[in-house]
Design a protein around this motif. Structure first.
Motif, short mmCIF file in Angstrom:
data_model
loop_
_atom_site.label_atom_id
_atom_site.label_comp_id
_atom_site.label_asym_id
_atom_site.label_seq_id
_atom_site.Cartn_x
_atom_site.Cartn_y
_atom_site.Cartn_z
N PRO A 67 35.86 -23.28 1.12
CA PRO A 67 35.83 -22.36 -0.02
C PRO A 67 37.20 -21.69 -0.27
O PRO A 67 37.79 -21.13 0.66
N ILE A 68 37.65 -21.71 -1.49
CA ILE A 68 38.91 -21.05 -1.84
C ILE A 68 38.80 -19.54 -1.62
O ILE A 68 39.81 -18.87 -1.38
N PHE A 73 41.57 -14.11 3.14
CA PHE A 73 41.40 -13.68 4.54
C PHE A 73 42.52 -14.23 5.41
O PHE A 73 43.14 -13.50 6.19
N TRP A 74 42.81 -15.52 5.26
CA TRP A 74 43.84 -16.15 6.09
C TRP A 74 45.24 -15.66 5.73
O TRP A 74 46.09 -15.49 6.61
N ALA A 79 49.70 -12.46 7.58
CA ALA A 79 50.64 -11.38 7.29
C ALA A 79 50.68 -10.37 8.44
O ALA A 79 51.75 -9.89 8.82
N LYS A 80 49.52 -10.06 9.01
CA LYS A 80 49.46 -9.14 10.17
C LYS A 80 50.17 -9.73 11.38
O LYS A 80 50.94 -9.05 12.05
N GLU A 86 52.70 -14.63 2.79
CA GLU A 86 53.03 -15.81 2.01
C GLU A 86 51.75 -16.44 1.51
O GLU A 86 50.73 -16.40 2.18
N ASN A 87 51.82 -16.97 0.32
CA ASN A 87 50.67 -17.70 -0.21
C ASN A 87 50.50 -19.00 0.56
O ASN A 87 51.48 -19.56 1.06
N LEU A 88 49.28 -19.45 0.65
CA LEU A 88 49.00 -20.71 1.32
C LEU A 88 48.65 -21.74 0.26
O LEU A 88 47.78 -21.50 -0.58
#
Length: 196
Positions: A67-68, A73-74, A79-80, A86-88
Motif C-alpha cells: 500500500p502506498i 511511515f517509512w 528521517a529519525k 528523503e522521498n522514497l
C-alpha cells in the motif's frame, strides 16, 4: 482502489558490511516503475526476477503488493534514524504493485484481485528478511515492518493476462477467515521476544 505503480527489477547486488568487510548479496529488491503494460504469468510479472526463490517468488508468492499509504511511515522512520528526510521512489519496498486504497486490515487471505485481465488471489503477508534492513539502511527495518503490520501481501496468479499502472483494482471477496492484518498479529505475538 487502483494500481499506482508496477515495479520490476532484474537480480542485482546489495552491499553490506560485516566483520569480514564489504559483502555482496544477490537481490531483486531494487524495483523500478514500469511505464508500459506488463504481461503477468503464473510465476509473476514478465521482466521481474527473484534472487532467492525459497523466500520470494514461486506460485504462491508470484506478485507482491504494497500500500502506498505506508510510504509516509517509512519516510518518517528513515528521517529519525538517518537524520535526513528523503522521498522514497515507488517500488522502494521491493513491491511489484504499489496499490492505493487497500490496506492489510481490509484484505483477507483468499480474496481475489482483478487488475486489467489478470486475476490474482491473496496468499499471505510478507515476512521481511535482512535484505530489507540493508535496503532501508536501518538495522531494525524488518522488525519495524513486523511490529507495524505494514507488510503488504503476496498473491498467486489465477488468470494470466496484462495490466498497467492506473488500472482499477476490483476486489472479489474470499471466504473471510483471516485478514492479512490478523496473520501479521499472529506472527508478531508469536515472535514477541525476538522483536525487542
Amino acid at each position: 482502489m487502483k494500481v499506482v505503480s508496477i515495479n520490476c527489477a532484474p537480480v542485482g547486488n546489495l552491499f553490506m558490511s560485516d566483520d569480514s568487510g564489504m559483502r555482496r548479496i544477490a537481490t531483486a529488491i531494487h524495483k523500478q516503475p514500469v511505464h508500459v503494460p506488463v504481461e503477468v504469468r503464473k510465476l509473476g510479472i514478465v521482466g521481474d526476477e527473484q534472487a532467492d526463490r525459497s523466500i520470494h517468488g514461486g506460485r504462491d508468492k508470484a506478485v507482491y503488493a504494497y500500500p502506498i499509504e505506508h510510504y509516509s511511515f517509512w519516510i518518517a522512520q528513515r528521517a529519525k534514524m538517518l537524520k535526513q528526510e528523503e522521498n522514497l521512489p515507488l517500488g522502494f519496498m521491493g513491491e511489484n504493485l504499489t496499490l492505493e486504497g487497500l490496506l492489510e486490515n481490509e484484505v483477507w487471505v483468499g480474496d481475489r484481485l482483478q487488475i486489467g485481465s489478470v486475476l490474482m488471489e491473496v496468499t499471505e503477508p510478507r515476512t521481511p528478511c535482512f535484505k530489507f534492513n540493508v535496503k532501508m539502511r536501518m538495522s531494525h527495518a524488518a522488525k519495524l515492518m513486523v511490529q507495524s503490520g505494514y507488510s503488504g501481501f503476496y498473491m498467486r496468479v489465477l488468470q494470466e493476462g496484462r495490466m498497467q499502472a492506473g488500472d482499477a483494482v476490483v476486489l472479489q471477496p474470499g471466504a473471510h477467515r483471516m485478514t492479512i492484518a490478523s496473520l501479521n498479529d499472529q506472527r508478531r505475538l508469536g515472535r514477541q521476544a525476538d522483536l525487542f
